[in-house]
Design a protein around this motif. Structure first.
Motif, PDB file in Angstrom:
ATOM      1  N   ILE A  64       0.850  -1.187   0.000  1.00 46.29           N
ATOM      2  CA  ILE A  64       0.000   0.000   0.000  1.00 46.29           C
ATOM      3  C   ILE A  64       0.887   1.238   0.000  1.00 46.29           C
ATOM      4  N   MET A  65       0.719   2.078  -1.030  1.00 43.89           N
ATOM      5  CA  MET A  65       1.542   3.272  -1.166  1.00 43.89           C
ATOM      6  C   MET A  65       0.748   4.560  -0.982  1.00 43.89           C
ATOM      7  N   PHE A  66      -0.581   4.468  -0.996  1.00 44.59           N
ATOM      8  CA  PHE A  66      -1.429   5.654  -0.838  1.00 44.59           C
ATOM      9  C   PHE A  66      -2.781   5.201  -0.312  1.00 44.59           C
ATOM     10  N   ILE A  67      -3.371   5.962   0.612  1.00 43.56           N
ATOM     11  CA  ILE A  67      -4.708   5.666   1.141  1.00 43.56           C
ATOM     12  C   ILE A  67      -5.509   6.965   1.231  1.00 43.56           C
ATOM     13  N   GLY A  83       4.518  -1.953 -10.826  1.00 41.91           N
ATOM     14  CA  GLY A  83       4.036  -0.587 -10.629  1.00 41.91           C
ATOM     15  C   GLY A  83       2.749  -0.546  -9.837  1.00 41.91           C
ATOM     16  N   PRO A  84       2.098   0.630  -9.769  1.00 42.31           N
ATOM     17  CA  PRO A  84       0.900   0.790  -8.934  1.00 42.31           C
ATOM     18  C   PRO A  84      -0.404   0.544  -9.685  1.00 42.31           C
ATOM     19  N   ILE A  85      -1.458   0.218  -8.927  1.00 40.45           N
ATOM     20  CA  ILE A  85      -2.807   0.168  -9.462  1.00 40.45           C
ATOM     21  C   ILE A  85      -3.755   0.609  -8.355  1.00 40.45           C
ATOM     22  N   GLN A  86      -4.822   1.302  -8.744  1.00 41.54           N
ATOM     23  CA  GLN A  86      -5.760   1.837  -7.758  1.00 41.54           C
ATOM     24  C   GLN A  86      -6.784   0.778  -7.357  1.00 41.54           C
ATOM     25  N   ILE A  87      -7.131   0.782  -6.055  1.00 40.62           N
ATOM     26  CA  ILE A  87      -8.127  -0.132  -5.509  1.00 40.62           C
ATOM     27  C   ILE A  87      -9.255   0.693  -4.890  1.00 40.62           C
ATOM     28  N   GLY A 108       2.729   1.093   3.446  1.00 45.73           N
ATOM     29  CA  GLY A 108       3.805   0.117   3.563  1.00 45.73           C
ATOM     30  C   GLY A 108       3.319  -1.292   3.840  1.00 45.73           C
ATOM     31  N   ASP A 109       2.079  -1.441   4.345  1.00 42.85           N
ATOM     32  CA  ASP A 109       1.534  -2.781   4.565  1.00 42.85           C
ATOM     33  C   ASP A 109       1.403  -3.508   3.218  1.00 42.85           C
ATOM     34  N   LEU A 142       7.159   4.277   5.969  1.00 44.26           N
ATOM     35  CA  LEU A 142       7.936   4.628   4.786  1.00 44.26           C
ATOM     36  C   LEU A 142       8.361   6.093   4.868  1.00 44.26           C
ATOM     37  N   PRO A 143       9.435   6.457   4.137  1.00 41.66           N
ATOM     38  CA  PRO A 143       9.796   7.876   4.074  1.00 41.66           C
ATOM     39  C   PRO A 143       8.646   8.692   3.489  1.00 41.66           C
TER      40      PRO A 143
END
Length: 497
Positions: A64-67, A83-87, A108-109, A142-143
């Motif tokens: 998880i990089m964004f919530i 890479g990323p994908i939106q959920i 980070g989870d 995460l930073p």
């Protein structure tokens, strides 16, 4: 024991709460069927309305990089190796218990998601979560997203965090293996066989470098970590293998800077019945093959230059290159005293073990020419004194049939028409020993077993060595060797300069 931060304490408490629900906070195997990039490629041309008539699903896993939590429904970004994908996750789809589990998640989870493929009103490909699986609780935050790891030293020390946060680091990390595989495929297609040779050795041979020393306890024997791959591979030519190469780690006890790491990856290749011309063609074609197959371009922005790999590449002798820059013609016969006088008038310092015309020619090259070779250039015709393993040029035995490939003023390859005369080879080894006695701690030892191998007869051959890390620097457009080595050598934390 270090003192935990407030965030770390909170995350540990959340891990405890997850365990109390009967869920392992550090997870088990998870079966996924899709990656983010593949889904984006598959559905990028599908319109929002078309999704209404589709019922495609996917199962993905990642970090998880964004919530963005919004009451009973939320969005988050999951990042896998591609890479990323939106959920999109809603209490109505997963239930209150699972939604509350999600709400306890932190950046980070690592989680797994199964859901329906959709597009939002803004046109972003999204997975509508139907099943949410907690996999791993990250106990450290995460930073900060927009700054990441701003300390370059920390990026290299904690490469695992750098790879999480820095998309360019991930790009390079995945590109390097593709480059190496392209090299292997190319060499295999040319009839070469990849082999492995010893890392531990009792002699210092194959290159001019200071070694790392280790100790074999059982035999009570000091040994070196290899500084080159050359002599074992040439023994294989004697044995009849005829076309061999090795890609392996070598170790040189030298300084660290943006172009050098004490352990690095070297490739050496040897081809029976070939010569310097054959090695030039092999090299130029290999670079162009990598460009076509891996990066799909011929021009690279590197160290402020536009490097064009299209051929044919320039070929020039060392003495001609020096003459172009200085007007001095080292093709002419001259004494050591005359060469020393030229060095003195040009402000070139000559060490005691360099009191030969050949060494002085090389010093002139290093001062006046090396940094000016920007586009790919084969520089050939080195003095015999600096090339102890190379066949002499039959027309002028003061020089050898050797080339170095220079790009942006930096050496990328070193190639020879290989020396296969055992008597000449022994004399060269003895000259190296004399240099060592005069203080050259990078001079070679005498390898009598290699001389014996040559006495059985080694076919005429061409040989070439490539610094794979520097090659990867060019193709990834990286300006530090530490960017293309996942775990570069670093000074211990707290060690003073």
């Amino acid at each position: 024991m270090r003192e935990l931060t407030e965030q770390e304490l909170v995350r540990r408490e959340k891990a405890h709460n997850i365990a109390s629900l009967g869920i392992d906070p550090f997870g088990h195997s998870f079966k996924r069927d899709s990656f983010a990039l593949d889904l984006k490629s598959k559905y990028e041309t599908v319109g929002e309305e078309e999704f209404g008539n589709m019922n495609d699903t996917a199962t993905v896993a990642g970090r998880i990089m964004f919530i963005r939590k919004m009451g009973k429904a939320s969005f988050f970004s999951l990042k896998d190796k591609t890479g990323p994908i939106q959920i999109y996750i809603s209490i109505n789809d997963v239930g209150e218990e699972v939604y509350n589990l999600f709400k306890s998640a932190d950046l980070g989870d690592i989680v797994g998601v199964h859901g329906k493929i959709m597009k939002t009103k803004t046109g972003e490909l999204t997975i509508k979560c139907l099943k949410y699986t907690h996999l791993v609780k990250a106990l450290r935050p995460l930073p900060e997203k927009f700054h990441g790891l701003t300390d370059i030293e920390e990026r290299y020390r904690r490469r695992y965090v750098d790879l999480i946060m820095n998309d360019d680091s991930r790009r390079v990390a995945f590109l390097r293996p593709k480059i190496i595989r392209s090299i292997q495929n190319y060499m295999d297609s040319q009839g070469f066989v990849e082999v492995e040779t010893p890392v531990l050795t009792t002699l210092l041979t194959g290159a001019s470098a200071r070694p790392f020393v280790t100790h074999h306890n059982t035999q009570d024997l000091d040994m070196y970590l290899r500084i080159a791959l050359e002599l074992p591979l040439k023994r294989l030519l004697v044995g009849g293998m005829e076309a061999v190469y090795e890609i392996g780690r070598v170790f040189r006890n030298e300084g660290m800077d943006p172009k050098h790491n004490p352990e690095f990856t070297l490739m050496e290749a040897y081809l029976a019945y070939s010569d310097l011309e054959g090695m030039m063609n092999l090299t130029e074609n290999m670079y162009q093959t990598i460009a076509c197959e891996v990066t799909h371009k011929m021009v690279y922005n590197w160290y402020g230059y536009e490097i064009n790999l299209e051929g044919p590449w320039k070929r020039i002798s060392m003495v001609d290159a020096i003459k172009e820059k200085t007007g001095i013609d080292f093709k002419k016969e001259m004494t050591v005293d005359e060469a020393l006088e030229l060095a003195s008038t040009h402000g070139i310092e000559v060490q005691e073990h360099e009191h030969t015309v050949g060494h002085i020619i090389n010093l002139f090259f290093e001062k006046y020419v090396e940094e000016t070779l920007i586009q790919p250039t084969f520089l050939y015709g080195h003095p015999v004194e600096i090339s102890p393993l190379t066949k002499r040029n039959p027309e002028d035995p003061r020089f050898v049939d050797r080339f170095e490939l220079f790009i942006a003023g930096k050496e990328f390859a070193n190639a020879y028409t290989e020396l296969n005369d055992p008597m000449d080879q022994l004399e060269r080894f003895e000259s190296q020993l004399a240099e060592k006695n005069l203080g050259n701690d990078e001079a070679n030892d005498i390898d009598m077993d290699f001389v014996e191998a040559l006495e059985y007869g080694m076919p005429p051959a061409g040989g070439v060595g490539y610094g794979i890390d520097r090659l990867c620097m060019l193709f990834t457009e990286s300006e530090s060797i530490r960017d293309v080595i996942l775990f570069p050598t670093m000074k211990p934390i707290g060690k003073e300069e």
